[in-house]
Design an enzyme around this catalytic site. Sequence first.
Site, PDB file in Angstrom:
ATOM      1  N   ASP A  58     110.672  31.643  10.016  1.00  0.00           N
ATOM      2  CA  ASP A  58     110.217  30.280  10.317  1.00  0.00           C
ATOM      3  C   ASP A  58     108.705  30.145  10.158  1.00  0.00           C
ATOM      4  O   ASP A  58     108.182  29.058   9.940  1.00  0.00           O
ATOM      5  CB  ASP A  58     110.566  29.899  11.765  1.00  0.00           C
ATOM      6  CG  ASP A  58     112.058  29.716  11.929  1.00  0.00           C
ATOM      7  OD1 ASP A  58     112.772  29.733  10.908  1.00  0.00           O
ATOM      8  OD2 ASP A  58     112.505  29.574  13.084  1.00  0.00           O
ATOM      9  N   TRP A 189      64.871  43.779  18.345  1.00  0.00           N
ATOM     10  CA  TRP A 189      64.458  44.299  19.646  1.00  0.00           C
ATOM     11  C   TRP A 189      63.831  43.151  20.457  1.00  0.00           C
ATOM     12  O   TRP A 189      63.003  42.395  19.932  1.00  0.00           O
ATOM     13  CB  TRP A 189      63.431  45.432  19.462  1.00  0.00           C
ATOM     14  CG  TRP A 189      62.933  45.942  20.768  1.00  0.00           C
ATOM     15  CD1 TRP A 189      63.503  46.893  21.559  1.00  0.00           C
ATOM     16  CD2 TRP A 189      61.771  45.488  21.478  1.00  0.00           C
ATOM     17  NE1 TRP A 189      62.774  47.059  22.706  1.00  0.00           N
ATOM     18  CE2 TRP A 189      61.700  46.208  22.684  1.00  0.00           C
ATOM     19  CE3 TRP A 189      60.787  44.532  21.207  1.00  0.00           C
ATOM     20  CZ2 TRP A 189      60.693  46.026  23.627  1.00  0.00           C
ATOM     21  CZ3 TRP A 189      59.785  44.344  22.153  1.00  0.00           C
ATOM     22  CH2 TRP A 189      59.744  45.089  23.340  1.00  0.00           C
ATOM     23  N   TRP A 469      71.782  56.853  29.248  1.00  0.00           N
ATOM     24  CA  TRP A 469      71.735  57.564  27.960  1.00  0.00           C
ATOM     25  C   TRP A 469      71.057  56.675  26.937  1.00  0.00           C
ATOM     26  O   TRP A 469      71.635  55.698  26.484  1.00  0.00           O
ATOM     27  CB  TRP A 469      73.168  57.903  27.530  1.00  0.00           C
ATOM     28  CG  TRP A 469      73.281  58.740  26.312  1.00  0.00           C
ATOM     29  CD1 TRP A 469      72.938  58.413  25.036  1.00  0.00           C
ATOM     30  CD2 TRP A 469      73.821  60.071  26.237  1.00  0.00           C
ATOM     31  NE1 TRP A 469      73.214  59.444  24.179  1.00  0.00           N
ATOM     32  CE2 TRP A 469      73.761  60.472  24.891  1.00  0.00           C
ATOM     33  CE3 TRP A 469      74.354  60.960  27.182  1.00  0.00           C
ATOM     34  CZ2 TRP A 469      74.212  61.725  24.466  1.00  0.00           C
ATOM     35  CZ3 TRP A 469      74.810  62.201  26.743  1.00  0.00           C
ATOM     36  CH2 TRP A 469      74.726  62.569  25.403  1.00  0.00           C
ATOM     37  N   ASP A 470      69.826  57.038  26.572  1.00  0.00           N
ATOM     38  CA  ASP A 470      69.022  56.162  25.711  1.00  0.00           C
ATOM     39  C   ASP A 470      69.006  56.664  24.264  1.00  0.00           C
ATOM     40  O   ASP A 470      69.417  57.810  23.980  1.00  0.00           O
ATOM     41  CB  ASP A 470      67.592  56.100  26.278  1.00  0.00           C
ATOM     42  CG  ASP A 470      66.900  54.785  25.980  1.00  0.00           C
ATOM     43  OD1 ASP A 470      67.311  54.087  25.034  1.00  0.00           O
ATOM     44  OD2 ASP A 470      65.936  54.446  26.682  1.00  0.00           O
ATOM     45  N   ASP A 539      65.365  45.194  26.329  1.00  0.00           N
ATOM     46  CA  ASP A 539      64.139  45.526  27.061  1.00  0.00           C
ATOM     47  C   ASP A 539      63.389  44.265  27.455  1.00  0.00           C
ATOM     48  O   ASP A 539      62.408  44.333  28.194  1.00  0.00           O
ATOM     49  CB  ASP A 539      63.225  46.401  26.196  1.00  0.00           C
ATOM     50  CG  ASP A 539      63.693  47.845  26.163  1.00  0.00           C
ATOM     51  OD1 ASP A 539      64.491  48.232  27.029  1.00  0.00           O
ATOM     52  OD2 ASP A 539      63.257  48.586  25.262  1.00  0.00           O
TER      53      ASP A 539
HETATM   54  C1  GLA Z   1      63.726  52.421  26.196  1.00  0.00           C
HETATM   55  C2  GLA Z   1      64.613  51.740  27.216  1.00  0.00           C
HETATM   56  C3  GLA Z   1      63.843  51.417  28.452  1.00  0.00           C
HETATM   57  C4  GLA Z   1      63.220  52.683  29.002  1.00  0.00           C
HETATM   58  C5  GLA Z   1      62.359  53.357  27.944  1.00  0.00           C
HETATM   59  C6  GLA Z   1      61.863  54.703  28.426  1.00  0.00           C
HETATM   60  O1  GLA Z   1      62.778  51.544  25.686  1.00  0.00           O
HETATM   61  O2  GLA Z   1      65.219  50.613  26.671  1.00  0.00           O
HETATM   62  O3  GLA Z   1      64.668  50.827  29.421  1.00  0.00           O
HETATM   63  O4  GLA Z   1      64.233  53.540  29.432  1.00  0.00           O
HETATM   64  O5  GLA Z   1      63.100  53.556  26.750  1.00  0.00           O
HETATM   65  O6  GLA Z   1      61.098  55.363  27.486  1.00  0.00           O
END
Ligand code: GLA
Length: 726
Positions: A58, A189, A469-470, A539
């Site tokens: 259908d 950014w 964890w960045d 940020d």
């Molecule tokens: C990045 C992160 C921030 C901070 C800095 C530290 O820019 O986005 O929040 O943790 O690193 O160096």
Amino acid sequence: MTTDSVIHAELPRRESIDGRPAWRLRTRTTDVLLCLGANDALLLPYWGAGGQSASISDYLLHPQGNRPSQRAFLDGQPVAYPVYGDALFKEVCLVIVRPDGSRDTRLSFVEDRAQHIDGHAVLDLVFADELVGVRVTHRFTIIAECDVIIRRATIENQGSRNLMLERALSAALPLPPDVYDAYTLHGQWGREFELNCRPLAAGKFVLESRRGMSSHDAHPWFAVRPRGEHAEHSGSVWFGSLAWSGNWFCSLEVEPNDAVHVTAGIQPFDFGWRLEPGRQFVTPDLVGGYSDDGLGGASRLLHAFEEDAWLPASHKSIPRPVLYNSWEATTFAVRVDQQIDLARRAAKMGVELFVVDDGWFGARDNDFAALGDWTVNAAKFPRGLRELIDEVHALGMQFGIWVEPEMVNPDSDLFRAHPDWAYHVDDREPTYGRNQLVLNFARDDVRAHITEQLRRLLSDHGSIEFLKWDHNRSWTEVGWPEQPELQREVWARHVFGLYDVLATLRQEFPKVLFESCAGGGGRADLGMLRWTDQVWTSDNTDAADRLNIQFGYTRAHSPRVMVNWVTDVPNQQTGRVAPLKFRFHVAMQGVLGVGGDIGEWSEAELDEARELIAQYKDIRQLVQFGRQYWLRPPEPIGACAVQYVSPTGDRTVIFIYQTRGLRGAGVRRVRLRGLEVDRRYRREHDGAQSSGAALMAAGIPADVVDPRNPRPMLDFYSNFQVWNAI
Ligand code: GLA
């Protein structure tokens, strides 16, 4: 499980359309049809609103083929996974190269398999090409309650010779000929997740990243709507979100007959994967869905999916704590006494999780050194990290810490010992981003070393409950000279390696909450959210800008994962000065955090903050576990509003903001959503009453300014109100 979900978890069974095998995938309100076309091409001829129609055919009243002389070609046809070798000329999902250099693949249908996995109905459709010696399995996981289907492909070498994959996308999603608009999240950014809308016109519109991470520039999410349908709460929306945190690709192609052909997956640029006999390659998941309820409806489906079926199981139902992060207060100049002082103030404000950011490790006094050396800096913590951790725990808070494990500074013990562990190209000068290089996470020894360092960090100093964890730079010179034959696999191997490390740590430290960050929102995708519990979206903590960023991010992701800080004014990124209350109200839209230098806040500010944090805790359940409705989107001038409703509709909170007002502008009304029509509601702060029906029909005034005030404050106005069913 409700009766409904039992019905929807029904396994798809093989049916037939015009004598060809066909399958119908049913979710709560949608249907997806699959069938085999000429030469066993897998077609997806329908994806949209569901019906109760019993007969699968259908849905498909005579799909149109190509003109007679072109009938054998599949262009303009709804192909669900075109491969190089099919008779078509559009973007393909798969390119396989044989040792003799031949490149075509032609898949024939082998079998279908339906099964339940974790309560979800799963359909596998298996295809093979004997000449190539390959088997391709398309998996459709039906998340019925959330109206989404997860797609992935598994490519398996069943022959005796090495095969080379030059491209292995996750899926294609076809839409029928029409005119459409595409919605995407683009940015950079500091201004991530801007919602863009553009007409889809003849040709291709490509979204992608080649930066190593999913990126700030484009987020691996898209939505497509019929041209002209812009309503937030109604109208058709097809959407997709790719669970991949590295280089990715998504093409929205308008074919000559106006059909739309969406393909998505791992970025084919500079990708290659050697598939040895007996080995398989599994693509990332592409989550796709359809809503009749506008972009808002689509976003709520993705929120529910993330919350119920996707986020790490250990923490998905735990309310996210209010955190304090000391980065903006102290940057690299971390010292134990000053951190303890901040922790005491944070605890008094009602903070539940105290996080030490960058600067606590190695010889880290600025961003030129120490990434890679994840040992405690003895000058900053003479009695070890445990002193701070114990103090934070004694104050009744959890303790968290920042790491950037995939990176290394040339000025570090790690780099001095293993310069070859960073990506590099022999005899070329590396390009530095934030003075750092990227570690080769495709290497087993690198991953083992970093995992061991993090294991020690999480075990040697007392209990650490949170890890941020960045990942702070895009990748360049992504070379692995010692393994030339793996060179084109590196981009993807890194991401698989990253997921492996995260999986190992989660298993060994099941109590730790993980936050993903990448210089703000550079890696806030579904791939990371499989292994981390929340993300840092930007940020840029300017409250006015943040309204746009948070609006955009919640198009694709749940407020439960979106971390927002209240920081100092003038704002570090924009110089803007917004009142503390406005900053708090904006940050309350998701996971509330404080990131200002609270050592400098006055007693009055600390008191106000304590009061606002208490108010947030009172509505946290609604914000993190309710349904979110944007009632009016953020605008440069005038009010915007966002509402959160409890799952049963018995309680709701509405935030109203005005960054900038216009003198004399009349009060706009906002119609509430998701309430019970038959119930009465009472507003908490003044006892006003109304019915669900009226609140949803006539709404409430978004009264951002008191009109009786001769000198009204037009800018940076905010409030929130809570209504409870009586
Ligand atoms: C990045 C992160 C921030 C901070 C800095 C530290 O820019 O986005 O929040 O943790 O690193 O160096």
